[in-house]
Design an enzyme around this catalytic site. Sequence first.
Site, mmCIF file in Angstrom:
data_model
loop_
_atom_site.group_PDB
_atom_site.id
_atom_site.type_symbol
_atom_site.label_atom_id
_atom_site.label_comp_id
_atom_site.label_asym_id
_atom_site.label_seq_id
_atom_site.Cartn_x
_atom_site.Cartn_y
_atom_site.Cartn_z
ATOM 1 N N GLU A 120 0.829 -1.206 0.000
ATOM 2 C CA GLU A 120 0.000 0.000 0.000
ATOM 3 C C GLU A 120 0.863 1.256 0.000
ATOM 4 O OE1 GLU A 120 -3.613 1.948 2.693
ATOM 5 O OE2 GLU A 120 -2.044 0.772 3.674
ATOM 6 N N LYS B 83 -9.909 2.056 -1.959
ATOM 7 C CA LYS B 83 -9.951 1.708 -0.536
ATOM 8 C C LYS B 83 -11.282 2.204 0.025
ATOM 9 C CE LYS B 83 -7.195 1.860 3.715
ATOM 10 N NZ LYS B 83 -5.915 2.309 4.326
ATOM 11 N N CYS C 202 -5.367 -2.782 2.972
ATOM 12 C CA CYS C 202 -4.995 -2.601 4.384
ATOM 13 C C CYS C 202 -6.197 -2.689 5.333
ATOM 14 C CB CYS C 202 -4.251 -1.280 4.537
ATOM 15 S SG CYS C 202 -3.340 -1.146 6.097
#
Length: 518
Positions: A269, A345, A379
Amino acid sequence: MSEEFDLSSFEISMIVRQMEMSDIPEIIAMQEACFPGMDPWETEHLKSHLTVFPEGQFVAELDGQIIGSCSSLIVNFAEYDDRHTWDDISDNGYITNHNPEGYNLYGIEVMVHPEFRRMKVGERLYEARKELAREMNLKSIIIGGRIPNYHKHSDEMSPREYVNSVAKHRIYDPVLTFQLMNDFTLMRINPNYLPDDKASKRYATLMEWNNIDYKAVSKRHYKTSYPVRICVVQYLMRKISCFEELASQVEYFVNVAADANSDFAVFPEIFTTQLMSFLDEPSASQSVRKISEYTEEYIELFNSLAVRYNVNIIGGSHFVEEENEEIYNISYLFRRDGSIDKQYKIHITPNEKKYWGISAGDSVRVFDTDCGKIAIQVCYDIEFPELARIATEKGANIIFTPFCTEDRQGYLRVRYCAQARAVENQIYTVISGTVGNLPQAVNMDIQYAQSAIFAPSDFEFARDGIVGEANANLETVLIGDVDLEVLKRQRQDGTVKQLKDRRRDIYRVDYFSKNPEQ
């Protein structure tokens, strides 16, 4: 001379077409009219059908009104027990066991509105299925047919005797007679097929229509294994002086992945925050906007490397400013055929909001690749189990998680959740993180990572459910093989079957997306 008739005023429109999401309420209402006393579809069932296998779902429409429908999936029928039930073959009505590499189209429902029977609606729906089987080069169509008139004869006849009498036209059965007239042949009779089918005494006839145009092709043989090799990059954050230095490091790792014949190379990331080390921007919020100015160079770099080195690349993630001037944390999939996809995300951490003003995405994507369906969850997203469940229901076999964490506690949140997702969903998960430090960048001081590949926890997989893990906090790569064929078999016959054993009767995950195709 008489005036010419306006023929258009006499015309009606009878069509068979693919089912759409907007049809669902009408289909459920029709089913209640067709099968009183039996449990109708739930909205989530039909949504799942359209998500998993839209090509196999049809409706018949008369002047805009839906008067019939049918649902189906593809299976390798040889993998199912002779005494399977409707719940077994349809995954309790959700068809998430649909196998695109299967040989047989399995019909789980056909219905025609009572007010429109004897108009050959069912025949039209069956013909649509047959045409689909021909187009997809499937061996056969298999159906589990009700025998709804059997209850009238059950006192004096066994199911076999009843079926034989129907076949000889001594007894009329609205379902079995119709199937026999449409060239289906009897395979066997299954007991307890539909628990709420009291009229059939819970029996069903397993019927098959063979596709005489079927041509065996080498790519559709039974696989003993389907290995996929993954190269996970544990990337060291260090000071650089230009974009070309970052490009040189990236190409080095892609070359390593290609030398190992990897199918995927996975980067961490926001590793492109390394660019902050020479941008000389003291404001955290403005520094990410400066990074976003390199988006075109970033995409061109990774796309060219994916094609040149013949590796699918999960390009970590990168801050991108879009037309609305919002900044998003986006992970890109660069396929080796040159095509590109992206996953926003969805869950933004407090730090990302506080320092960088990052905006959230709103769609769970699943991507087709030459190694099956995959998903990317960046993440923090892997810490929300609903996302992994949605991706799995959409067909993902591997979830890639690029991450960036600054301490061991943050890393362990990502690791433990990735391992849990692998167990819960019977999938592989992959985590790829950054190490080192970047003191020149605000909010990017240090990193902690131990990248890894995880599997479900069962006998078929590696001990402890860990395919492999890198040494902590060192720049390195981890290369490991996962087997999608073993995964498929374990979902069917594992010690536990988390996907099959979900209690959909008492809980469910509802997915809402602004884009219905996602």
